[in-house]
Scaffold this motif. Structure first.
Motif, PDB file in Angstrom:
ATOM      1  N   VAL A 115       1.870  -1.779   8.524  1.00 31.71           N
ATOM      2  CA  VAL A 115       3.111  -2.359   9.066  1.00 31.71           C
ATOM      3  C   VAL A 115       3.859  -3.150   8.009  1.00 31.71           C
ATOM      4  CG1 VAL A 115       2.158  -2.462  11.406  1.00 31.71           C
ATOM      5  CG2 VAL A 115       2.038  -4.492   9.941  1.00 31.71           C
ATOM      6  N   ALA A 116       3.195  -3.504   6.908  1.00 37.14           N
ATOM      7  CA  ALA A 116       3.874  -4.239   5.838  1.00 37.14           C
ATOM      8  C   ALA A 116       5.023  -3.440   5.235  1.00 37.14           C
ATOM      9  CB  ALA A 116       2.878  -4.625   4.748  1.00 37.14           C
ATOM     10  N   PHE A 117       4.995  -2.113   5.369  1.00 34.56           N
ATOM     11  CA  PHE A 117       6.078  -1.277   4.854  1.00 34.56           C
ATOM     12  C   PHE A 117       7.319  -1.316   5.751  1.00 34.56           C
ATOM     13  CE2 PHE A 117       2.477   0.529   2.614  1.00 34.56           C
ATOM     14  CZ  PHE A 117       3.006   0.872   1.375  1.00 34.56           C
ATOM     15  N   GLY A 118       7.172  -1.814   7.000  1.00 34.07           N
ATOM     16  CA  GLY A 118       8.303  -1.850   7.908  1.00 34.07           C
ATOM     17  C   GLY A 118       8.829  -0.454   8.206  1.00 34.07           C
ATOM     18  N   ALA A 119      10.105  -0.376   8.580  1.00 34.48           N
ATOM     19  CA  ALA A 119      10.753   0.906   8.859  1.00 34.48           C
ATOM     20  C   ALA A 119      11.262   1.483   7.542  1.00 34.48           C
ATOM     21  CB  ALA A 119      11.881   0.729   9.859  1.00 34.48           C
ATOM     22  N   SER A 120      10.344   1.933   6.717  1.00 34.95           N
ATOM     23  CA  SER A 120      10.690   2.440   5.393  1.00 34.95           C
ATOM     24  C   SER A 120      11.570   3.681   5.503  1.00 34.95           C
ATOM     25  CB  SER A 120       9.411   2.785   4.620  1.00 34.95           C
ATOM     26  OG  SER A 120       9.707   3.475   3.425  1.00 34.95           O
ATOM     27  N   PRO A 121      12.541   3.834   4.591  1.00 37.83           N
ATOM     28  CA  PRO A 121      13.334   5.073   4.569  1.00 37.83           C
ATOM     29  C   PRO A 121      12.547   6.273   4.061  1.00 37.83           C
ATOM     30  CG  PRO A 121      13.938   3.657   2.718  1.00 37.83           C
ATOM     31  CD  PRO A 121      12.994   2.873   3.578  1.00 37.83           C
ATOM     32  N   ASP A 122      11.345   6.031   3.531  1.00 39.65           N
ATOM     33  CA  ASP A 122      10.515   7.107   2.996  1.00 39.65           C
ATOM     34  C   ASP A 122       9.502   7.534   4.057  1.00 39.65           C
ATOM     35  OD1 ASP A 122      11.830   6.674   0.537  1.00 39.65           O
ATOM     36  OD2 ASP A 122      10.379   5.112   0.011  1.00 39.65           O
ATOM     37  N   GLN A 123       9.722   8.686   4.668  1.00 40.02           N
ATOM     38  CA  GLN A 123       8.841   9.162   5.718  1.00 40.02           C
ATOM     39  C   GLN A 123       8.372  10.580   5.427  1.00 40.02           C
ATOM     40  OE1 GLN A 123       7.755   7.329   8.242  1.00 40.02           O
ATOM     41  NE2 GLN A 123       9.004   5.534   7.684  1.00 40.02           N
ATOM     42  N   SER A 129       6.046   3.934  -1.285  1.00 37.16           N
ATOM     43  CA  SER A 129       7.234   3.928  -0.428  1.00 37.16           C
ATOM     44  C   SER A 129       7.953   2.591  -0.474  1.00 37.16           C
ATOM     45  CB  SER A 129       6.846   4.239   1.025  1.00 37.16           C
ATOM     46  OG  SER A 129       6.470   5.582   1.173  1.00 37.16           O
ATOM     47  N   ARG A 130       9.262   2.656  -0.257  1.00 38.27           N
ATOM     48  CA  ARG A 130      10.072   1.451  -0.190  1.00 38.27           C
ATOM     49  C   ARG A 130       9.815   0.720   1.130  1.00 38.27           C
ATOM     50  NH1 ARG A 130      15.582   4.557  -1.038  1.00 38.27           N
ATOM     51  NH2 ARG A 130      14.289   6.075   0.091  1.00 38.27           N
ATOM     52  N   VAL A 131      10.078  -0.584   1.114  1.00 38.73           N
ATOM     53  CA  VAL A 131       9.891  -1.415   2.307  1.00 38.73           C
ATOM     54  C   VAL A 131      11.184  -1.439   3.108  1.00 38.73           C
ATOM     55  CG1 VAL A 131       9.410  -3.753   3.129  1.00 38.73           C
ATOM     56  CG2 VAL A 131       8.100  -2.798   1.221  1.00 38.73           C
ATOM     57  N   GLY A 132      11.070  -1.300   4.435  1.00 36.09           N
ATOM     58  CA  GLY A 132      12.221  -1.345   5.315  1.00 36.09           C
ATOM     59  C   GLY A 132      12.167  -2.554   6.230  1.00 36.09           C
ATOM     60  N   PRO A 133      13.077  -2.648   7.201  1.00 33.40           N
ATOM     61  CA  PRO A 133      13.090  -3.775   8.138  1.00 33.40           C
ATOM     62  C   PRO A 133      11.786  -3.844   8.936  1.00 33.40           C
ATOM     63  CG  PRO A 133      15.131  -2.515   8.278  1.00 33.40           C
ATOM     64  CD  PRO A 133      14.195  -1.711   7.429  1.00 33.40           C
ATOM     65  N   HIS A 134      11.352  -5.063   9.205  1.00 36.83           N
ATOM     66  CA  HIS A 134      10.098  -5.264   9.927  1.00 36.83           C
ATOM     67  C   HIS A 134      10.353  -5.529  11.407  1.00 36.83           C
ATOM     68  CE1 HIS A 134       8.876  -6.180   5.718  1.00 36.83           C
ATOM     69  NE2 HIS A 134       7.844  -5.460   6.092  1.00 36.83           N
ATOM     70  N   ALA A 135       9.436  -5.030  12.235  1.00 33.37           N
ATOM     71  CA  ALA A 135       9.621  -5.100  13.685  1.00 33.37           C
ATOM     72  C   ALA A 135       9.300  -6.468  14.258  1.00 33.37           C
ATOM     73  CB  ALA A 135       8.746  -4.041  14.368  1.00 33.37           C
ATOM     74  N   ALA A 139       4.414  -8.328  10.971  1.00 29.58           N
ATOM     75  CA  ALA A 139       4.697  -7.373   9.903  1.00 29.58           C
ATOM     76  C   ALA A 139       5.408  -8.042   8.730  1.00 29.58           C
ATOM     77  CB  ALA A 139       5.532  -6.218  10.444  1.00 29.58           C
ATOM     78  N   ARG A 140       6.355  -8.939   9.030  1.00 29.91           N
ATOM     79  CA  ARG A 140       7.078  -9.623   7.950  1.00 29.91           C
ATOM     80  C   ARG A 140       6.127 -10.449   7.095  1.00 29.91           C
ATOM     81  NH1 ARG A 140      10.773 -10.434  12.137  1.00 29.91           N
ATOM     82  NH2 ARG A 140      10.058 -12.568  12.492  1.00 29.91           N
ATOM     83  N   THR A 141       5.197 -11.141   7.740  1.00 33.91           N
ATOM     84  CA  THR A 141       4.286 -11.990   6.960  1.00 33.91           C
ATOM     85  C   THR A 141       3.221 -11.167   6.243  1.00 33.91           C
ATOM     86  OG1 THR A 141       2.937 -12.431   8.941  1.00 33.91           O
ATOM     87  CG2 THR A 141       4.646 -14.044   8.368  1.00 33.91           C
ATOM     88  N   LYS A 142       2.874  -9.992   6.764  1.00 35.30           N
ATOM     89  CA  LYS A 142       1.967  -9.132   6.013  1.00 35.30           C
ATOM     90  C   LYS A 142       2.623  -8.681   4.714  1.00 35.30           C
ATOM     91  CE  LYS A 142      -1.593  -8.035   6.834  1.00 35.30           C
ATOM     92  NZ  LYS A 142      -2.876  -8.717   6.511  1.00 35.30           N
ATOM     93  N   HIS A 143       3.912  -8.327   4.781  1.00 31.84           N
ATOM     94  CA  HIS A 143       4.615  -7.943   3.554  1.00 31.84           C
ATOM     95  C   HIS A 143       4.744  -9.136   2.606  1.00 31.84           C
ATOM     96  CE1 HIS A 143       7.490  -6.375   0.750  1.00 31.84           C
ATOM     97  NE2 HIS A 143       8.392  -7.262   1.106  1.00 31.84           N
ATOM     98  N   ALA A 144       5.118 -10.303   3.148  1.00 35.46           N
ATOM     99  CA  ALA A 144       5.255 -11.493   2.303  1.00 35.46           C
ATOM    100  C   ALA A 144       3.918 -11.854   1.662  1.00 35.46           C
ATOM    101  CB  ALA A 144       5.785 -12.662   3.125  1.00 35.46           C
ATOM    102  N   GLY A 145       2.832 -11.703   2.416  1.00 30.15           N
ATOM    103  CA  GLY A 145       1.510 -11.975   1.858  1.00 30.15           C
ATOM    104  C   GLY A 145       1.133 -10.996   0.767  1.00 30.15           C
ATOM    105  N   ASP A 146       1.539  -9.743   0.929  1.00 32.31           N
ATOM    106  CA  ASP A 146       1.288  -8.753  -0.122  1.00 32.31           C
ATOM    107  C   ASP A 146       2.033  -9.104  -1.405  1.00 32.31           C
ATOM    108  OD1 ASP A 146      -0.217  -7.409   1.714  1.00 32.31           O
ATOM    109  OD2 ASP A 146       1.179  -5.744   1.987  1.00 32.31           O
ATOM    110  N   GLU A 147       3.243  -9.618  -1.257  1.00 30.87           N
ATOM    111  CA  GLU A 147       4.007 -10.014  -2.442  1.00 30.87           C
ATOM    112  C   GLU A 147       3.308 -11.148  -3.187  1.00 30.87           C
ATOM    113  OE1 GLU A 147       7.195  -8.514  -3.616  1.00 30.87           O
ATOM    114  OE2 GLU A 147       5.876  -7.134  -2.542  1.00 30.87           O
TER     115      GLU A 147
END
Length: 324
Positions: A115-123, A129-135, A139-147
């Motif tokens: 879910v850290a990838f969000g709604a990626s445009p790469d499907q 893959s690029r990161v898209g908007p998070h639901a 999900a937002r904090t998983k991506h922020a934690g990965d950063e």
């Protein structure tokens, strides 16, 4: 290998400990409540009292270990206080990575989520893959934690990233397990977001992937997506019905109405302070409708993974409880 594990009492973490022991590794587990983890001590696991949100003592605890397997996170699709996500999924990552760097640990296996990838445009999704908007906030904090983790990798910390799909298996205490229980116990009044879907994976396959990533030489800096079998929500609910013998809900809500119902349930929850009815918060609704899909070619190729069929994961979970 001497392995230091955070999140060892969780749904995935307990399996990781068992897989490590089966591979003849020594295990130290950071646990918030050692008195509730005596089952791990009985297996020969060394228990260290601690919490990833409190960095004191982490460096000393990690010293002498070959790797850190970092699984501790705040996973849910609803929290009355969303600051908990930030505290564990972002600040907790920072504390663990800093301690691993100072302790001179040879490798960190960081377990994130697809879910850290969000709604990626790469499907379908890939490791690059690029990161898209998070639901939702999770999900937002998983991506922020990965950063945060990637920032420490750039400082020289040897890190491998693991991205499991939707995890299934016996005894799942989280949202997917709750969804299955509601369906089997006829507590789910309607089918929702049938066109959405997820790539699913058995919890034991995730645990094996984590251990193999720790054991593999020369893979610092690599990421692995873990999962293979995609099911739409319609197919998933149909399979639960087939395996349990319980008919699916007859009513199917259109997406717009399911989102509206989720907004109402969320508003009521904010007033009452209780979880949303049937777990259908606006965040959950966005998660179910967005879904995710990916393949696992890299993990299968480099880690030698094979996957348990989703049917078997569901069968094992359903066998652990009875329809009401």
């Amino acid at each position: 290998m001497r392995a230091f594990v955070t999140g060892a009492t969780g749904f995935i973490g307990q399996r990781v400990v068992h897989h490590l022991l089966r591979h003849d590794h020594q295990v130290t587990a950071l646990v918030r409540h050692p008195e509730a983890a005596t089952h791990l001590r009985a297996l020969g696991v060394q228990l260290i009292p601690g919490d990833v949100t409190r960095p004191q003592g982490l460096v000393a605890a990690m010293q002498g270990h070959d790797c850190v397997l970092h699984l501790a996170n705040r996973y849910s699709l609803y929290e009355p206080d969303e600051a908990l996500y930030e505290s564990v999924n972002v600040d907790g990552n920072r504390h663990v990575m800093q301690a691993a760097l100072e302790a001179g640990v040879g490798k960190v296996v960081h377990v994130s989520s697809i879910v850290a990838f969000g709604a990626s445009p790469d499907q379908p999704l890939r490791e690059d893959s690029r990161v898209g908007p998070h639901a939702n906030a999770y999900a937002r904090t998983k991506h922020a934690g990965d950063e945060v983790v990637r920032a420490y990798a750039r400082r020289g910390l040897p890190v491998v990233m693991i991205y499991p799909g939707a995890v299934l298996g016996p005894g799942d205490p989280k949202d997917t397990g709750a969804w299955i229980r509601r369906l089997v116990r006829r507590q789910q009044p309607a089918r929702v977001f049938e066109s959405g879907g997820f790539t699913f994976v058995h919890v034991d396959d995730v645990a094996e992937a984590i251990v193999r990533a720790a054991e593999r030489d020369g893979n610092a800096g690599e990421s692995y997506l873990i999962g293979r079998e995609y099911l739409s929500n319609r197919q998933f609910m149909s399979l639960v019905s087939e395996l349990s013998g319980v008919p699916q809900p007859r009513l199917a809500l259109p997406d717009w109405l399911a989102h509206a119902a989720a907004r109402v349930a969320g508003a009521v929850s904010r007033v009452t302070g209780r979880p949303p009815l049937l777990g259908l918060s606006p965040d959950t609704a966005r998660h179910l409708s967005q879904g995710f899909r990916f393949d696992s070619d890299k993990a299968e190729r480099e880690l030698g993974l094979t996957y348990t069929p989703v049917r078997e994961a569901l069968r094992a979970d359903i066998a652990t409880f009875h329809a009401g």
